[in-house]
Design a protein around this motif. Structure first.
Motif, PDB file in Angstrom:
ATOM      1  N   ARG A   1      48.649 -48.238  44.039  1.00  0.00           N
ATOM      2  CA  ARG A   1      47.242 -47.955  44.284  1.00  0.00           C
ATOM      3  C   ARG A   1      46.957 -47.788  45.773  1.00  0.00           C
ATOM      4  O   ARG A   1      46.178 -46.919  46.165  1.00  0.00           O
ATOM      5  CB  ARG A   1      46.377 -49.073  43.709  1.00  0.00           C
ATOM      6  N   TYR A   2      47.582 -48.603  46.610  1.00  0.00           N
ATOM      7  CA  TYR A   2      47.355 -48.493  48.051  1.00  0.00           C
ATOM      8  C   TYR A   2      47.855 -47.149  48.587  1.00  0.00           C
ATOM      9  O   TYR A   2      47.295 -46.617  49.535  1.00  0.00           O
ATOM     10  CB  TYR A   2      48.055 -49.643  48.780  1.00  0.00           C
ATOM     11  N   GLY A   3      48.888 -46.630  47.964  1.00  0.00           N
ATOM     12  CA  GLY A   3      49.430 -45.343  48.400  1.00  0.00           C
ATOM     13  C   GLY A   3      48.497 -44.188  48.108  1.00  0.00           C
ATOM     14  O   GLY A   3      48.167 -43.396  48.992  1.00  0.00           O
ATOM     15  N   TRP A   4      48.036 -44.083  46.845  1.00  0.00           N
ATOM     16  CA  TRP A   4      47.174 -42.932  46.538  1.00  0.00           C
ATOM     17  C   TRP A   4      45.781 -43.100  47.129  1.00  0.00           C
ATOM     18  O   TRP A   4      45.106 -42.098  47.433  1.00  0.00           O
ATOM     19  CB  TRP A   4      47.130 -42.657  45.034  1.00  0.00           C
ATOM     20  N   LEU A   5      45.349 -44.339  47.347  1.00  0.00           N
ATOM     21  CA  LEU A   5      44.083 -44.532  48.052  1.00  0.00           C
ATOM     22  C   LEU A   5      44.186 -44.089  49.506  1.00  0.00           C
ATOM     23  O   LEU A   5      43.238 -43.519  50.065  1.00  0.00           O
ATOM     24  CB  LEU A   5      43.666 -46.000  47.984  1.00  0.00           C
ATOM     25  N   ALA A   6      45.339 -44.328  50.128  1.00  0.00           N
ATOM     26  CA  ALA A   6      45.540 -43.860  51.496  1.00  0.00           C
ATOM     27  C   ALA A   6      45.533 -42.342  51.553  1.00  0.00           C
ATOM     28  O   ALA A   6      44.929 -41.748  52.461  1.00  0.00           O
ATOM     29  CB  ALA A   6      46.862 -44.405  52.044  1.00  0.00           C
ATOM     30  N   ALA A   7      46.184 -41.702  50.571  1.00  0.00           N
ATOM     31  CA  ALA A   7      46.202 -40.237  50.535  1.00  0.00           C
ATOM     32  C   ALA A   7      44.796 -39.689  50.315  1.00  0.00           C
ATOM     33  O   ALA A   7      44.394 -38.705  50.948  1.00  0.00           O
ATOM     34  CB  ALA A   7      47.145 -39.753  49.435  1.00  0.00           C
ATOM     35  N   PHE A   8      44.028 -40.320  49.400  1.00  0.00           N
ATOM     36  CA  PHE A   8      42.656 -39.870  49.174  1.00  0.00           C
ATOM     37  C   PHE A   8      41.792 -40.069  50.407  1.00  0.00           C
ATOM     38  O   PHE A   8      40.971 -39.210  50.753  1.00  0.00           O
ATOM     39  CB  PHE A   8      42.037 -40.606  47.993  1.00  0.00           C
ATOM     40  N   LEU A   9      41.958 -41.206  51.074  1.00  0.00           N
ATOM     41  CA  LEU A   9      41.181 -41.470  52.282  1.00  0.00           C
ATOM     42  C   LEU A   9      41.455 -40.403  53.332  1.00  0.00           C
ATOM     43  O   LEU A   9      40.525 -39.955  54.025  1.00  0.00           O
ATOM     44  CB  LEU A   9      41.529 -42.852  52.831  1.00  0.00           C
TER      45      LEU A   9
ATOM     46  N   LEU B   1      54.568 -45.710  57.738  1.00  0.00           N
ATOM     47  CA  LEU B   1      53.992 -44.440  57.301  1.00  0.00           C
ATOM     48  C   LEU B   1      52.671 -44.656  56.570  1.00  0.00           C
ATOM     49  O   LEU B   1      51.732 -43.856  56.709  1.00  0.00           O
ATOM     50  CB  LEU B   1      54.988 -43.700  56.416  1.00  0.00           C
ATOM     51  N   LEU B   2      52.587 -45.725  55.799  1.00  0.00           N
ATOM     52  CA  LEU B   2      51.319 -46.052  55.140  1.00  0.00           C
ATOM     53  C   LEU B   2      50.245 -46.351  56.169  1.00  0.00           C
ATOM     54  O   LEU B   2      49.111 -45.851  56.076  1.00  0.00           O
ATOM     55  CB  LEU B   2      51.520 -47.247  54.205  1.00  0.00           C
ATOM     56  N   LEU B   3      50.595 -47.149  57.177  1.00  0.00           N
ATOM     57  CA  LEU B   3      49.643 -47.474  58.233  1.00  0.00           C
ATOM     58  C   LEU B   3      49.281 -46.233  59.050  1.00  0.00           C
ATOM     59  O   LEU B   3      48.136 -46.100  59.512  1.00  0.00           O
ATOM     60  CB  LEU B   3      50.225 -48.554  59.144  1.00  0.00           C
ATOM     61  N   LEU B   4      50.238 -45.318  59.224  1.00  0.00           N
ATOM     62  CA  LEU B   4      49.971 -44.090  59.966  1.00  0.00           C
ATOM     63  C   LEU B   4      48.899 -43.250  59.288  1.00  0.00           C
ATOM     64  O   LEU B   4      48.005 -42.708  59.953  1.00  0.00           O
ATOM     65  CB  LEU B   4      51.256 -43.279  60.113  1.00  0.00           C
ATOM     66  N   VAL B   5      48.967 -43.144  57.970  1.00  0.00           N
ATOM     67  CA  VAL B   5      47.973 -42.352  57.230  1.00  0.00           C
ATOM     68  C   VAL B   5      46.582 -42.967  57.384  1.00  0.00           C
ATOM     69  O   VAL B   5      45.590 -42.257  57.581  1.00  0.00           O
ATOM     70  CB  VAL B   5      48.377 -42.241  55.751  1.00  0.00           C
ATOM     71  N   TYR B   6      46.499 -44.295  57.293  1.00  0.00           N
ATOM     72  CA  TYR B   6      45.207 -44.958  57.496  1.00  0.00           C
ATOM     73  C   TYR B   6      44.698 -44.745  58.920  1.00  0.00           C
ATOM     74  O   TYR B   6      43.494 -44.520  59.142  1.00  0.00           O
ATOM     75  CB  TYR B   6      45.323 -46.453  57.209  1.00  0.00           C
ATOM     76  N   LEU B   7      45.609 -44.807  59.897  1.00  0.00           N
ATOM     77  CA  LEU B   7      45.209 -44.610  61.294  1.00  0.00           C
ATOM     78  C   LEU B   7      44.700 -43.192  61.524  1.00  0.00           C
ATOM     79  O   LEU B   7      43.662 -42.989  62.178  1.00  0.00           O
ATOM     80  CB  LEU B   7      46.394 -44.899  62.210  1.00  0.00           C
ATOM     81  N   LEU B   8      45.394 -42.192  60.994  1.00  0.00           N
ATOM     82  CA  LEU B   8      44.969 -40.803  61.150  1.00  0.00           C
ATOM     83  C   LEU B   8      43.607 -40.573  60.505  1.00  0.00           C
ATOM     84  O   LEU B   8      42.768 -39.839  61.050  1.00  0.00           O
ATOM     85  CB  LEU B   8      46.007 -39.862  60.550  1.00  0.00           C
ATOM     86  N   SER B   9      43.390 -41.194  59.354  1.00  0.00           N
ATOM     87  CA  SER B   9      42.093 -41.062  58.681  1.00  0.00           C
ATOM     88  C   SER B   9      40.973 -41.612  59.554  1.00  0.00           C
ATOM     89  O   SER B   9      39.898 -41.004  59.670  1.00  0.00           O
ATOM     90  CB  SER B   9      42.123 -41.792  57.338  1.00  0.00           C
ATOM     91  N   TYR B  10      41.220 -42.757  60.161  1.00  0.00           N
ATOM     92  CA  TYR B  10      40.213 -43.353  61.049  1.00  0.00           C
ATOM     93  C   TYR B  10      39.958 -42.475  62.267  1.00  0.00           C
ATOM     94  O   TYR B  10      38.799 -42.242  62.646  1.00  0.00           O
ATOM     95  CB  TYR B  10      40.670 -44.740  61.499  1.00  0.00           C
ATOM     96  N   LEU B  11      41.022 -41.974  62.890  1.00  0.00           N
ATOM     97  CA  LEU B  11      40.862 -41.198  64.113  1.00  0.00           C
ATOM     98  C   LEU B  11      40.086 -39.907  63.869  1.00  0.00           C
ATOM     99  O   LEU B  11      39.339 -39.458  64.737  1.00  0.00           O
ATOM    100  CB  LEU B  11      42.235 -40.877  64.713  1.00  0.00           C
ATOM    101  N   MET B  12      40.230 -39.304  62.685  1.00  0.00           N
ATOM    102  CA  MET B  12      39.518 -38.054  62.410  1.00  0.00           C
ATOM    103  C   MET B  12      38.008 -38.252  62.335  1.00  0.00           C
ATOM    104  O   MET B  12      37.244 -37.375  62.752  1.00  0.00           O
ATOM    105  CB  MET B  12      40.038 -37.422  61.109  1.00  0.00           C
ATOM    106  N   VAL B  13      37.574 -39.397  61.834  1.00  0.00           N
ATOM    107  CA  VAL B  13      36.123 -39.627  61.697  1.00  0.00           C
ATOM    108  C   VAL B  13      35.575 -40.476  62.838  1.00  0.00           C
ATOM    109  O   VAL B  13      34.389 -40.808  62.839  1.00  0.00           O
ATOM    110  CB  VAL B  13      35.808 -40.304  60.348  1.00  0.00           C
ATOM    111  N   SER B  14      36.426 -40.837  63.794  1.00  0.00           N
ATOM    112  CA  SER B  14      35.982 -41.646  64.922  1.00  0.00           C
ATOM    113  C   SER B  14      35.247 -40.785  65.941  1.00  0.00           C
ATOM    114  O   SER B  14      35.156 -39.556  65.805  1.00  0.00           O
ATOM    115  CB  SER B  14      37.193 -42.325  65.585  1.00  0.00           C
ATOM    116  N   SER B  15      34.741 -41.429  66.980  1.00  0.00           N
ATOM    117  CA  SER B  15      34.069 -40.721  68.066  1.00  0.00           C
ATOM    118  C   SER B  15      34.965 -40.593  69.296  1.00  0.00           C
ATOM    119  O   SER B  15      34.476 -40.251  70.375  1.00  0.00           O
ATOM    120  CB  SER B  15      32.769 -41.446  68.453  1.00  0.00           C
ATOM    121  N   HIS B  16      36.251 -40.859  69.143  1.00  0.00           N
ATOM    122  CA  HIS B  16      37.176 -40.732  70.266  1.00  0.00           C
ATOM    123  C   HIS B  16      37.280 -39.265  70.684  1.00  0.00           C
ATOM    124  O   HIS B  16      37.228 -38.361  69.832  1.00  0.00           O
ATOM    125  CB  HIS B  16      38.558 -41.261  69.895  1.00  0.00           C
TER     126      HIS B  16
END
Length: 258
Positions: free
Chosen positions: A99-107, A172-187
């Protein structure tokens, strides 16, 4: 008023065909991921990035920008840089996490959609207010860069660890979560769209670009991965530097207070 509206909604063949080529590459990446050809899927995402870069450049150089082209570009980007890398990451590295894997992909896919929506909204606001976006920065990590990070990670893993099968690594799992955050961040991330180079330095910059091209072509799986990692990290570094500057300004103001 009516001719201007027609010009805005006009379809220009050359930039639109380049955008469709980006869509084709993204779709090919999806098919390759389902067939287990992860390296080919990663290459297709990078090719989609090249076409995505060219369509905008061609449209601006030929004066053929339009609302139709912008909307088509966003829809194609959603497939090439949202769905394609999301499926690639899931099928290549995230399946073992359930579940954590496909949720990361969806995020990741959802973050791409939000990133594109915000970019389009900002472009419309600038157009309606009759102001030109002269900033050399993106707000949030561009989705082609995020997709490139996933693609080059596949290439790097395949080249260095000599594996063509799926992998299992928590990084790699953490990388996907990090990329998701960076795309919607204000950085802030550099866009390189409005780089002004002095005439006397253009030759030196040209030589530097040739050397950079040679460096990237020497070992593409390694050099492209390193370049993607540096660009991803640049937004975090700029954010930390800006935060440090704000703290210093606050300290100076507090010291001036009686």
């Amino acid at each position: 008023m009516e001719p201007a509206q027609q010009s805005t909604n006009r379809m220009y063949i050359v930039p639109c065909m380049l955008t469709i080529c980006s869509l084709f590459s993204g779709f090919y990446s999806i098919v390759s991921s389902f067939n287990g050809h992860f390296f080919a899927a990663a290459i297709a995402i990078l090719v989609a990035g090249v076409f995505d870069m060219l369509d905008g450049r061609v449209a601006r150089m030929t004066g053929s920008t339009s609302t139709f082209g912008m909307e088509l570009d966003s829809l194609c980007d959603m497939v090439a840089f949202g769905v394609a890398p999301g499926l690639l990451a899931f099928l290549w590295a995230l399946t073992p996490y359930g579940r954590y894997g496909w949720l990361a992909a969806f995020l990741y896919v959802a973050a791409t959609a939000l990133r594109l929506a915000r970019f389009n909204a900002q472009a419309i606001d600038n157009r309606d207010s009759k102001t030109s976006a002269t900033s050399s920065d993106f707000t949030g990590l561009p989705c082609p860069a995020a997709a490139g990070m996933i693609a080059t990670s596949v290439m790097f893993s395949t080249y260095v660890f000599k594996t063509t099968d799926t992998v299992q690594n928590i990084t790699l799992l953490l990388l996907v979560y990090l990329l998701s955050y960076l795309m919607v961040s204000s950085h802030r991330y550099l866009s390189f769209k409005h780089v002004e180079i002095a005439r006397e330095k253009r030759f030196h910059v040209f030589i530097g670009l040739i050397l950079l091209l040679i460096l990237l072509a020497s070992e593409p799986p390694i050099t492209l991965f390193a370049a993607s990692l540096i660009y991803i990290s640049s937004g975090l570094v700029l954010a930390l530097r800006e935060r440090s500057r704000r703290n210093k300004r606050k300290q100076v103001k507090q010291e001036k207070l009686p």
